[in-house]
Write an enzyme that holds these catalytic residues in place. Structure first.
Site, PDB file in Angstrom:
ATOM      1  N   SER A  23       5.657 -22.861   2.132  1.00 33.36           N
ATOM      2  CA  SER A  23       5.431 -21.053   2.369  1.00 33.36           C
ATOM      3  C   SER A  23       6.264 -20.978   0.332  1.00 33.36           C
ATOM      4  O   SER A  23       6.809 -20.438   0.402  1.00 33.36           O
ATOM      5  CB  SER A  23       6.367 -20.303   3.235  1.00 33.36           C
ATOM      6  OG  SER A  23       7.732 -21.784   3.037  1.00 33.36           O
ATOM      7  N   ASN A 110      16.321 -23.455  10.040  1.00 33.54           N
ATOM      8  CA  ASN A 110      15.849 -22.709  11.244  1.00 33.54           C
ATOM      9  C   ASN A 110      16.661 -21.567  10.920  1.00 33.54           C
ATOM     10  O   ASN A 110      15.712 -20.444  10.868  1.00 33.54           O
ATOM     11  CB  ASN A 110      15.432 -23.035  12.424  1.00 33.54           C
ATOM     12  CG  ASN A 110      14.771 -24.431  12.690  1.00 33.54           C
ATOM     13  OD1 ASN A 110      13.522 -25.039  11.702  1.00 33.54           O
ATOM     14  ND2 ASN A 110      14.000 -24.912  13.809  1.00 33.54           N
ATOM     15  N   THR A 155      -3.848  25.355  13.212  1.00 33.52           N
ATOM     16  CA  THR A 155      -4.006  24.559  13.900  1.00 33.52           C
ATOM     17  C   THR A 155      -5.531  24.529  15.056  1.00 33.52           C
ATOM     18  O   THR A 155      -6.196  25.396  13.830  1.00 33.52           O
ATOM     19  CB  THR A 155      -3.703  24.904  16.341  1.00 33.52           C
ATOM     20  OG1 THR A 155      -4.181  26.134  16.368  1.00 33.52           O
ATOM     21  CG2 THR A 155      -2.049  25.702  16.010  1.00 33.52           C
ATOM     22  N   LYS A 283     -14.782  16.419 -13.557  1.00 32.82           N
ATOM     23  CA  LYS A 283     -13.677  16.133 -12.126  1.00 32.82           C
ATOM     24  C   LYS A 283     -11.865  15.654 -12.301  1.00 32.82           C
ATOM     25  O   LYS A 283     -11.926  15.312 -13.355  1.00 32.82           O
ATOM     26  CB  LYS A 283     -14.916  15.155 -12.114  1.00 32.82           C
ATOM     27  CG  LYS A 283     -15.959  15.122 -11.077  1.00 32.82           C
ATOM     28  CD  LYS A 283     -15.654  15.855  -9.655  1.00 32.82           C
ATOM     29  CE  LYS A 283     -14.824  15.524  -8.818  1.00 32.82           C
ATOM     30  NZ  LYS A 283     -15.610  14.164  -7.498  1.00 32.82           N
ATOM     31  N   ASN A 285      -9.951  13.780  -9.586  1.00 34.72           N
ATOM     32  CA  ASN A 285      -9.680  14.031  -8.472  1.00 34.72           C
ATOM     33  C   ASN A 285      -8.370  13.361  -7.941  1.00 34.72           C
ATOM     34  O   ASN A 285      -7.154  12.578  -8.891  1.00 34.72           O
ATOM     35  CB  ASN A 285     -10.417  12.706  -8.808  1.00 34.72           C
ATOM     36  CG  ASN A 285     -12.215  12.235  -8.517  1.00 34.72           C
ATOM     37  OD1 ASN A 285     -12.666  13.418  -8.253  1.00 34.72           O
ATOM     38  ND2 ASN A 285     -12.504  11.776  -9.118  1.00 34.72           N
ATOM     39  N   GLU A 290      -5.335   9.820  -1.818  1.00 35.02           N
ATOM     40  CA  GLU A 290      -6.149   9.296  -1.254  1.00 35.02           C
ATOM     41  C   GLU A 290      -6.032   7.876  -1.061  1.00 35.02           C
ATOM     42  O   GLU A 290      -6.130   6.896   0.367  1.00 35.02           O
ATOM     43  CB  GLU A 290      -7.137   8.943  -2.022  1.00 35.02           C
ATOM     44  CG  GLU A 290      -8.175  10.247  -1.659  1.00 35.02           C
ATOM     45  CD  GLU A 290      -8.679  10.914  -3.097  1.00 35.02           C
ATOM     46  OE1 GLU A 290     -10.043  11.405  -2.536  1.00 35.02           O
ATOM     47  OE2 GLU A 290      -9.622   9.695  -3.710  1.00 35.02           O
ATOM     48  N   TYR A 317      12.069 -21.978  17.146  1.00 32.98           N
ATOM     49  CA  TYR A 317      11.122 -22.090  16.276  1.00 32.98           C
ATOM     50  C   TYR A 317       9.784 -22.151  16.248  1.00 32.98           C
ATOM     51  O   TYR A 317       9.317 -23.532  16.588  1.00 32.98           O
ATOM     52  CB  TYR A 317      11.856 -22.862  14.930  1.00 32.98           C
ATOM     53  CG  TYR A 317      11.193 -22.524  13.894  1.00 32.98           C
ATOM     54  CD1 TYR A 317      10.719 -21.484  13.038  1.00 32.98           C
ATOM     55  CD2 TYR A 317      10.486 -23.802  13.516  1.00 32.98           C
ATOM     56  CE1 TYR A 317      10.472 -21.506  11.651  1.00 32.98           C
ATOM     57  CE2 TYR A 317       9.499 -22.916  11.838  1.00 32.98           C
ATOM     58  CZ  TYR A 317       9.390 -22.148  11.497  1.00 32.98           C
ATOM     59  OH  TYR A 317       9.013 -22.068  10.459  1.00 32.98           O
ATOM     60  N   GLN A 322       6.467 -19.208   9.933  1.00 31.65           N
ATOM     61  CA  GLN A 322       6.563 -18.788   8.451  1.00 31.65           C
ATOM     62  C   GLN A 322       5.290 -17.504   8.810  1.00 31.65           C
ATOM     63  O   GLN A 322       5.496 -17.763   6.922  1.00 31.65           O
ATOM     64  CB  GLN A 322       5.923 -20.015   7.634  1.00 31.65           C
ATOM     65  CG  GLN A 322       5.757 -20.302   6.657  1.00 31.65           C
ATOM     66  CD  GLN A 322       5.784 -21.909   6.192  1.00 31.65           C
ATOM     67  OE1 GLN A 322       6.345 -22.634   5.941  1.00 31.65           O
ATOM     68  NE2 GLN A 322       4.043 -22.594   6.055  1.00 31.65           N
ATOM     69  N   LYS A 325       6.346 -13.643   6.526  1.00 34.44           N
ATOM     70  CA  LYS A 325       6.493 -13.222   5.501  1.00 34.44           C
ATOM     71  C   LYS A 325       5.653 -12.220   4.582  1.00 34.44           C
ATOM     72  O   LYS A 325       6.223 -11.309   3.885  1.00 34.44           O
ATOM     73  CB  LYS A 325       7.379 -14.724   4.619  1.00 34.44           C
ATOM     74  CG  LYS A 325       8.580 -14.619   5.268  1.00 34.44           C
ATOM     75  CD  LYS A 325       9.553 -15.961   4.394  1.00 34.44           C
ATOM     76  CE  LYS A 325      10.083 -16.677   5.063  1.00 34.44           C
ATOM     77  NZ  LYS A 325       9.099 -17.506   6.851  1.00 34.44           N
TER      78      LYS A 325
HETATM   79  N1  ARG Z   1       9.301 -22.328   5.438  1.00 36.58           N
HETATM   80  C1  ARG Z   1      10.141 -22.504   7.502  1.00 36.58           C
HETATM   81  C2  ARG Z   1       9.619 -20.545   7.345  1.00 36.58           C
HETATM   82  O1  ARG Z   1       8.895 -19.653   6.768  1.00 36.58           O
HETATM   83  C3  ARG Z   1      11.444 -22.486   7.166  1.00 36.58           C
HETATM   84  C4  ARG Z   1      12.262 -23.091   7.996  1.00 36.58           C
HETATM   85  C5  ARG Z   1      10.723 -24.418   8.344  1.00 36.58           C
HETATM   86  N2  ARG Z   1      11.191 -25.171   9.886  1.00 36.58           N
HETATM   87  C6  ARG Z   1      11.271 -25.722  10.494  1.00 36.58           C
HETATM   88  N3  ARG Z   1      11.382 -26.620  11.119  1.00 36.58           N
HETATM   89  N4  ARG Z   1       9.951 -26.586   9.771  1.00 36.58           N
HETATM   90  O2  ARG Z   1       9.447 -20.382   8.354  1.00 36.58           O
END
Ligand code: ARG
Length: 461
Positions: A23, A110, A155, A283, A285, A290, A317, A322, A325
């Site tokens: 990530s 976590n 309306t 034109k 626009n 939009e 978890y 992940q 995000k």
């Molecule tokens: N990169 C992970 C996430 O964004 C961090 C947490 C990872 N924890 C684990 N036990 N693998 O969720």
């Protein structure tokens, strides 16, 4: 590359797994929150006698260096490090040695990611509120200049009753105020520290969660560790809040698109916020509204995406999380630029009151006023008044004029109870100003609404 977790593994991770699992290329956005979280954690560990003050100073100095490297762009973000938490800890340890290895005591990635991401989202809640208020400020400013600019209220997209343009805009100020309040209440509900929950069950170390919560600006400490490390409600809330806000923006955008068309000509976007056509030289626009309307789609998609990721996850978890995000980052970036450009487009837009007022002469906008006149002045039951007015409208149609321009004799011929004073009631501005009930369009009521929004915007936090 050797992994921090590779102790029990006999084989290296495949590069395909590294790529799939990482990530780091997106969560590095959280570097500030991550470093602040680590520093708070280290301070607390020291206070509790788990780290020495020498170790703390060395962590603090090392982290400053790491922060500097990230901000100056020299920090190497390597896919093999998996995520920002491990990359930063690894770099810290490379810089300061042994003390770096102690930082992760009584902590897990976590709770670390839960802290970082939550604080990022909380910060954005606040920033977005400020940007919404800036747009509201522009809207209320335009409304203030147009409390007597007549506009056909609609309306079903059909002319209904006359209102003033300021009143119309203040409907959006109302929506935006509710949006702002939603971000505020999400902030208050979610300003709770996950730090110290560790992997899922808490930790046997003698930590002080209240201390880290305080350092990091949280109001309190979460109640149940298992819930805390798997909870992503705070992220769903900002995605929902942004979606609702974007829905409101999209409705305004749609009106601006309509109003800029030749059929309406109520407003004209400035050249700086309009685009041209590559083939049709004439034109101009409305790409900005939009795109505001269009980007609403991806924001809804991000909300649905995370709801779906979270659905059916067993406690606690799971790596699925992940996936929380990128959608959140995307929605936040989208709303930030959307609010900014909406504000500028509104500020620079030309309003054309003459065209709005001309349009008020189409569609017999004061028909309800004739019915109300019959009820109030001639004591006719409303249903009957409605019917009589229908006949008057049909007559105006036959004459090819608007009801507000009908001669007294014509009206009297339809029902003899109608007296000459009716003409004043049929005038468009009278019709708008007659709606004096609370929250109504009458200029006096619109001015009150402006005061209400002004005081909201001027309230000190
Ligand atoms: N990169 C992970 C996430 O964004 C961090 C947490 C990872 N924890 C684990 N036990 N693998 O969720």
């Amino acid at each position: 590359m050797e992994k921090m977790w590779s102790g029990r593994f006999a084989q290296d991770a495949s590069s395909l797994l590294e790529k799939f699992n990482a990530s780091i290329l997106f969560d590095r956005k959280l570097y500030r929150e991550d470093i602040e979280g680590s520093l708070a954690h280290a301070q607390m560990l020291t206070h509790q006698g788990i780290l020495t003050s020498e170790e703390l100073s060395s962590i603090e100095v090392g982290m400053q260096q790491v922060l500097g490297e990230i901000e100056s762009g020299v920090f190497e973000w390597k896919i093999g490090d998996e995520d920002l938490h491990m990359a930063i800890e690894k770099r810290l340890t490379a810089v300061i040695g042994e003390a770096g290895k102690k930082l992760h005591t009584a902590r897990s990635r976590n709770d670390q990611v839960a802290v970082d991401f939550r604080r990022y989202v909380l910060r954005k809640n606040r920033e977005i509120m400020e940007s919404i208020k800036a747009v509201m400020h522009v809207i209320v400013g335009i409304a203030r200049d147009h409390t007597d600019t007549l506009l056909p209220g609609m309306t079903h997209l059909q002319h209904a009753q006359p209102i003033n343009f300021g009143f119309h805009l203040l409907a959006y100020a109302s929506m935006l105020k509710r949006d702002c309040e939603r971000f505020e209440s999400s902030f208050v509900r979610n300003n709770i520290s996950p730090l110290g929950c560790a992997a899922l069950a808490g930790t046997p170390h003698n930590i002080d969660r209240t201390m880290t919560a305080k350092i990091l600006g949280f109001d309190s400490v979460s109640v149940n560790c298992l819930d805390t490390v798997s909870d992503r409600d705070f992220a769903l809330e900002i995605l929902f809040n942004i979606s609702t806000l974007m829905m409101h923006i999209s409705r305004l955008a749609e009106e601006i698109i309509l109003w800029s068309s030749y059929e309406f000509r109520f407003v004209e976007l400035s050249d700086a916020y309009s685009t041209g056509s590559s083939i049709m030289p004439q034109k101009k626009n409305p790409d900005v509204p939009e795109l505001l309307r269009g980007k609403t789609g991806r924001v809804y998609g991000n909300l649905m995406g995370l709801l779906t990721v979270m659905k059916g996850l067993p406690l606690a978890y799971n790596k699925d999380t992940q996936e929380d995000k990128e959608g959140v980052f995307d929605s936040i970036e989208t709303i930030e630029i959307s609010l900014e450009i909406l504000k500028e487009a509104l500020k620079t837009m030309t309003i054309k009151p003459e065209n709005m007022e001309k349009a008020c002469k189409l569609g017999h906008l004061s028909a309800t006023d004739l019915a109300d006149y019959l009820v109030e002045h001639c004591k006719v039951p409303f249903r009957e008044a409605h019917h009589i007015t229908g006949r008057a409208v049909a007559r105006a149609e036959a004459l090819g004029i608007d009801l507000s321009d009908m001669e007294y004799a014509e009206l009297h011929a339809i029902d003899t109870r109608i007296k000459k004073d009716v003409l004043a009631y049929l005038a468009i501005d009278h019709s708008m100003n007659a709606r004096t009930s609370q929250g109504g369009t009458a200029q006096v009521r619109t001015l009150e609404q402006i005061i209400y929004f002004d005081s909201y915007l001027n309230a000190v936090e």
